[in-house]
Scaffold this motif. Structure first.
Motif, PDB file in Angstrom:
ATOM      1  N   GLY B 282       0.769  -1.243   0.000  1.00  3.19           N
ATOM      2  CA  GLY B 282       0.000   0.000   0.000  1.00  3.19           C
ATOM      3  C   GLY B 282       0.797   1.289   0.000  1.00  3.19           C
ATOM      4  N   GLY B 283       2.034   1.273  -0.488  1.00  5.00           N
ATOM      5  CA  GLY B 283       2.824   2.494  -0.522  1.00  5.00           C
ATOM      6  C   GLY B 283       3.900   2.534   0.550  1.00  5.00           C
ATOM      7  N   MET B 284       4.048   1.461   1.305  1.00  5.36           N
ATOM      8  CA  MET B 284       5.020   1.473   2.393  1.00  5.36           C
ATOM      9  C   MET B 284       6.460   1.565   1.884  1.00  5.36           C
ATOM     10  N   VAL B 285       6.764   0.855   0.801  1.00  5.45           N
ATOM     11  CA  VAL B 285       8.123   0.924   0.245  1.00  5.45           C
ATOM     12  C   VAL B 285       8.412   2.358  -0.198  1.00  5.45           C
ATOM     13  N   SER B 286       7.457   2.918  -0.907  1.00  2.00           N
ATOM     14  CA  SER B 286       7.585   4.286  -1.399  1.00  2.00           C
ATOM     15  C   SER B 286       7.765   5.260  -0.238  1.00  2.00           C
ATOM     16  N   GLU B 287       6.954   5.068   0.785  1.00  3.97           N
ATOM     17  CA  GLU B 287       6.998   5.966   1.948  1.00  3.97           C
ATOM     18  C   GLU B 287       8.373   5.889   2.613  1.00  3.97           C
ATOM     19  N   LEU B 288       8.913   4.659   2.752  1.00  2.00           N
ATOM     20  CA  LEU B 288      10.225   4.516   3.391  1.00  2.00           C
ATOM     21  C   LEU B 288      11.330   5.143   2.541  1.00  2.00           C
ATOM     22  N   ILE B 289      11.295   4.877   1.249  1.00  3.14           N
ATOM     23  CA  ILE B 289      12.329   5.438   0.366  1.00  3.14           C
ATOM     24  C   ILE B 289      12.316   6.969   0.443  1.00  3.14           C
ATOM     25  N   THR B 290      11.110   7.553   0.467  1.00  7.49           N
ATOM     26  CA  THR B 290      11.039   9.018   0.432  1.00  7.49           C
ATOM     27  C   THR B 290      11.257   9.662   1.794  1.00  7.49           C
ATOM     28  N   THR B 291      11.424   8.860   2.854  1.00  5.71           N
ATOM     29  CA  THR B 291      11.873   9.476   4.114  1.00  5.71           C
ATOM     30  C   THR B 291      13.322   9.928   3.996  1.00  5.71           C
ATOM     31  N   ILE B 292      14.056   9.378   3.031  1.00  2.00           N
ATOM     32  CA  ILE B 292      15.486   9.665   2.922  1.00  2.00           C
ATOM     33  C   ILE B 292      15.693  10.948   2.113  1.00  2.00           C
ATOM     34  N   PRO B 293      16.294  11.979   2.735  1.00  6.07           N
ATOM     35  CA  PRO B 293      16.563  13.196   1.966  1.00  6.07           C
ATOM     36  C   PRO B 293      17.447  12.854   0.757  1.00  6.07           C
ATOM     37  N   GLY B 294      17.151  13.450  -0.383  1.00  5.17           N
ATOM     38  CA  GLY B 294      17.916  13.155  -1.583  1.00  5.17           C
ATOM     39  C   GLY B 294      17.328  12.034  -2.412  1.00  5.17           C
ATOM     40  N   SER B 295      16.271  11.393  -1.917  1.00 12.02           N
ATOM     41  CA  SER B 295      15.677  10.290  -2.673  1.00 12.02           C
ATOM     42  C   SER B 295      15.054  10.773  -3.983  1.00 12.02           C
ATOM     43  N   ALA B 296      14.719  12.061  -4.051  1.00 12.64           N
ATOM     44  CA  ALA B 296      14.038  12.578  -5.250  1.00 12.64           C
ATOM     45  C   ALA B 296      14.892  12.401  -6.502  1.00 12.64           C
ATOM     46  N   VAL B 297      16.205  12.353  -6.334  1.00 11.74           N
ATOM     47  CA  VAL B 297      17.085  12.235  -7.495  1.00 11.74           C
ATOM     48  C   VAL B 297      17.009  10.846  -8.125  1.00 11.74           C
ATOM     49  N   VAL B 298      16.783   9.827  -7.312  1.00 14.62           N
ATOM     50  CA  VAL B 298      16.845   8.453  -7.815  1.00 14.62           C
ATOM     51  C   VAL B 298      15.491   7.759  -7.857  1.00 14.62           C
ATOM     52  N   PHE B 299      14.543   8.261  -7.085  1.00 15.47           N
ATOM     53  CA  PHE B 299      13.231   7.631  -7.033  1.00 15.47           C
ATOM     54  C   PHE B 299      12.259   8.434  -7.895  1.00 15.47           C
ATOM     55  N   LEU B 300      11.830   7.838  -9.010  1.00 18.48           N
ATOM     56  CA  LEU B 300      10.940   8.572  -9.914  1.00 18.48           C
ATOM     57  C   LEU B 300       9.509   8.594  -9.389  1.00 18.48           C
ATOM     58  N   GLY B 301       9.118   7.503  -8.740  1.00 19.14           N
ATOM     59  CA  GLY B 301       7.758   7.446  -8.223  1.00 19.14           C
ATOM     60  C   GLY B 301       7.272   6.021  -8.189  1.00 19.14           C
ATOM     61  N   GLY B 302       6.020   5.856  -7.806  1.00 21.98           N
ATOM     62  CA  GLY B 302       5.490   4.513  -7.690  1.00 21.98           C
ATOM     63  C   GLY B 302       4.003   4.513  -7.875  1.00 21.98           C
ATOM     64  N   ILE B 303       3.468   3.324  -8.055  1.00 21.35           N
ATOM     65  CA  ILE B 303       2.032   3.195  -8.203  1.00 21.35           C
ATOM     66  C   ILE B 303       1.542   2.188  -7.183  1.00 21.35           C
ATOM     67  N   VAL B 304       0.510   2.581  -6.446  1.00 24.12           N
ATOM     68  CA  VAL B 304      -0.126   1.654  -5.526  1.00 24.12           C
ATOM     69  C   VAL B 304      -1.332   1.075  -6.260  1.00 24.12           C
ATOM     70  N   THR B 305      -1.152  -0.146  -6.744  1.00 22.47           N
ATOM     71  CA  THR B 305      -2.207  -0.779  -7.551  1.00 22.47           C
ATOM     72  C   THR B 305      -3.035  -1.662  -6.633  1.00 22.47           C
ATOM     73  N   TYR B 306      -3.899  -0.978  -5.846  1.00 24.30           N
ATOM     74  CA  TYR B 306      -4.637  -1.746  -4.846  1.00 24.30           C
ATOM     75  C   TYR B 306      -5.763  -2.536  -5.495  1.00 24.30           C
ATOM     76  N   SER B 307      -6.347  -2.011  -6.553  1.00 22.20           N
ATOM     77  CA  SER B 307      -7.421  -2.722  -7.252  1.00 22.20           C
ATOM     78  C   SER B 307      -6.873  -3.373  -8.520  1.00 22.20           C
ATOM     79  N   ASN B 308      -7.570  -4.391  -9.013  1.00 19.63           N
ATOM     80  CA  ASN B 308      -7.171  -5.007 -10.282  1.00 19.63           C
ATOM     81  C   ASN B 308      -7.221  -4.009 -11.425  1.00 19.63           C
ATOM     82  N   GLN B 309      -8.238  -3.149 -11.371  1.00 24.20           N
ATOM     83  CA  GLN B 309      -8.377  -2.110 -12.399  1.00 24.20           C
ATOM     84  C   GLN B 309      -7.094  -1.271 -12.503  1.00 24.20           C
ATOM     85  N   MET B 310      -6.540  -0.880 -11.341  1.00 19.37           N
ATOM     86  CA  MET B 310      -5.298  -0.101 -11.365  1.00 19.37           C
ATOM     87  C   MET B 310      -4.142  -0.952 -11.888  1.00 19.37           C
TER      88      MET B 310
END
Lengths: 417, 417
Positions: B282-310
């Motif tokens: 549910g976004g936990m990996v993303s949340e942890l990565i973005t706690t790190i200052p400077g992550s914006a340079v290497v982390f482009l983003g993520g998708i939380v595909t909670y539903s099959n539709q997503m």
């Protein structure tokens, strides 16, 4: 009744773990109407433990121990108390049988030291351990009560809540118990809430009104002592009605749940769906929503658009908002609106929240740390954006932005905004 | 030197807050080579506080107090200690000037009670408070040392770390100090790590080897006492080399950082980028990565595909994987691979991690709670999927799946897997 909580364990004195048991027991004992006068931590050393017991018995009527009931020779609480009181040690057969059965099921050889977990101070009432092996002890010697509980919180809490509390109530007799209602607020800070309720807080007698603040959340506990819950309700109702009337724009629950739980409940009732487009919060809103069991029915998913590329590709933020001279940039009201609308349309959800901002540590796009925009797109309603200037460190800003976005959605879901 | 930590505050005895100060000070004192024998909590009551001081002086050479230095009449620590020692109270002029200046800057009228925060026990050395108003106190009376620190951790910690530690070292004289190295491990549990190092742990003398486990993380602290860091390095090196050799597949840092920080550092060094496709986390990996200052340079983003539709719309998981008789379903190796590959291609990142599974509380798609698939797609390398069967509650499963995914990426980034 005056209580002292004695935590036994060298790992506490080395700072390897925090004594959360003391907090849990202090709060639980307060609810039973028992006053905690001291908390003590002592290491796995029998002489020092016996000295601590002696000091505690002179100043308290109830000694609650945590830790030191395990299988190793370091686990000394039971032995120390028995020696201090001049009592023997006896085997609790049902616990012994449970331990033997566990070893049989595991297929391993029985390790003799585990027998220690089935021992009781002579004459003690056994306290059931549903989540572990070591049996708890409860005894009343010459008017002083002793409760021996295990150290691991996942064993200590259920044992105290079940057999421990039951035994204690017998010792206390028919007494006034503390009854309380927890009120949870969003969209307002601790001082703002105190301002709204200042006369009630200042003039409080019975019920009492105690504010609590955690990062991003504010709560008030309204409490009274009563013999049963009916009498308590009667005593609490007047103050509760007054507080409800003054805080209607902020009071999201009358139980201790986070706002994301209130939102999942509201969406479920309305059979509506939510999506998220997060930038600076990096998935924190999504993470909080999905901690709630049942969120899968109402939460379709979210996109963490950490880069501009993701903002354009995944939620269709127009390039001209993000790039070029005079563009509002990623941290702007326009981009927050485009993120929310783009996300809502892409997934055809009833609501979409967006968050974009600068959580620090350094300025970005010449936008100051703490500047955050929160957007809310709704089916058949105009998209709204709120501008926030938050203070604190990176995690604090992210958390407050997250809670603010959830508050905005709660206002809409309850017809308040 | 034997120490006792005395926390003063009724809010602790009511369980409103946890005594994290005791942990911080215990750990810090251990590093200074001071043994903490007791931790005590006492309420805002002068008589009981004086009694606690008496007990502590009989069993310790250093008494460290937290709390009770504030402006209100409930703040009694300084007065109680002065009365106990038969000493007077004196004004610390620099603190008084600082308080007056703050009121002048705020434009408010001076509130007389704030004067209390500038008071010292007669003869005490003042300890600077960089993050608040109340001045700290340090004094040595007849060979017993007393340190008075504020209660709020954000004031207490810097005061102890700066002036408090400096003063203590003077009292201790040239002594052996504890030097330690924290080793952080991923991809292995506490017992697995102990198995690898069992002989070292069993036969340890100097340096000492202490394992620590938090949810989803395992650490070992290797410590020795030495007069300076050069001597300490010499003493530590042998054991460290041995541990490094045995744990090369798991040892991700030799400092106390989470694995997400190690990953952001590795990606930055290699100038590579990451995206995420998360379902049950549910976004936990993303949340942890973005706690790190400077992550914006290497982390482009993520998708939380909670539903099959997503899953279908946003990362292009083929419908036939998700729906219909005999389809592997959302919780499957095939879907994990498709999520990772779809995410990587959509954002053109160097790496994409995916997680899909059942975090509970109930079975889903007839898949058991705890079944989780982690996928890793890389540029110019075959996509890999790992199947996990995790135990624990919903949050535990989510956290362990998150840390396992990060470990998989760390293995790849360091050429280990």
């Amino acid at each position: 009744m005056r209580a002292e909580i004695i935590a036994v364990g060298t790992e506490l004195l080395l700072g390897q773990i925090v004594n959360t048991n003391a907090q849990y027991l202090s709060r639980s004992l307060a609810e039973l109407g028992v006053d905690v006068y001291y908390q003590t931590v002592v290491g796995d050393n029998k002489e020092r433990l016996k000295q601590a017991i002696g000091i505690a018995r002179d100043r308290a009527d109830l000694l609650v121990f945590t830790g030191g009931l395990g299988p190793t020779l370091d686990d000394l609480t039971r032995d120390a108390l028995a020696e201090f009181l001049g009592l023997g040690i006896e085997l609790h057969e049902p616990t012994m049988a449970k331990i033997m059965e566990m070893f049989a099921n595991r297929g391993g050889a029985f390790v003799e030291s585990n027998r220690r977990q089935a021992l009781l101070v002579e004459g003690a009432t056994p306290l059931r351990n549903d989540t572990g092996l070591a049996v708890g002890n409860a005894l009343n010697v010459d008017g002083t009560c002793y409760l021996l509980l295990p150290g691991p919180p996942r064993e200590m809490k259920p044992m105290f809540d079940n057999d421990g509390t039951g035994w204690l109530k017998e010792q206390l007799g028919p007494a006034l118990m503390l009854h309380s209602v927890m009120l949870k607020f969003a969209g307002i800070g601790e001082s703002g809430l105190e301002d709204l309720l200042i006369d009630l807080i200042r003039d409080q007698q019975d019920p009492t009104i105690a504010p609590y603040a955690k990062e991003g959340e504010v709560a008030i506990r309204v409490s009274t002592k009563a013999t049963d819950s009916e009498e308590a309700s009667r005593k609490l109702e007047g103050v509760l009605t007054e507080i409800r009337g003054r805080t209607v724009a902020y009071l999201y629950a009358e139980e201790d749940i986070p706002i994301e739980a209130a939102i999942v409940r509201l969406l479920s009732e309305k059979q509506q769906t939510l999506t998220l487009a997060e930038s600076c919060t990096g998935g924190m809103v999504s993470e909080l929503i999905t901690t709630i069991p049942g969120s899968a029915v109402v939460f379709l998913g979210g996109i963490v658009t950490y880069s501009n590329q993701m903002k354009m590709q995944q939620v269709g933020v127009p390039a001209e908002l993000l790039e070029g001279d005079g563009a509002p940039g990623a941290i702007s009201s326009e981009t927050a609106a485009a993120m929310a609308e783009g996300m809502r349309l892409a997934a055809d959800s009833d609501f979409a929240l967006s968050i974009t901002g600068n959580a620090g540590p350094a300025a970005a796009e010449d936008k100051p740390v703490g500047l955050v925009y929160v957007g809310l797109a709704e089916r058949e309603r105009e998209t709204r954006v709120e501008k926030l200037q938050l203070s604190g460190d990176r995690e604090g800003i992210r958390l407050r932005a997250t809670k603010r976005a959830l508050y905005m959605l709660w206002l809409s879901l309850t017809g308040r905004g």
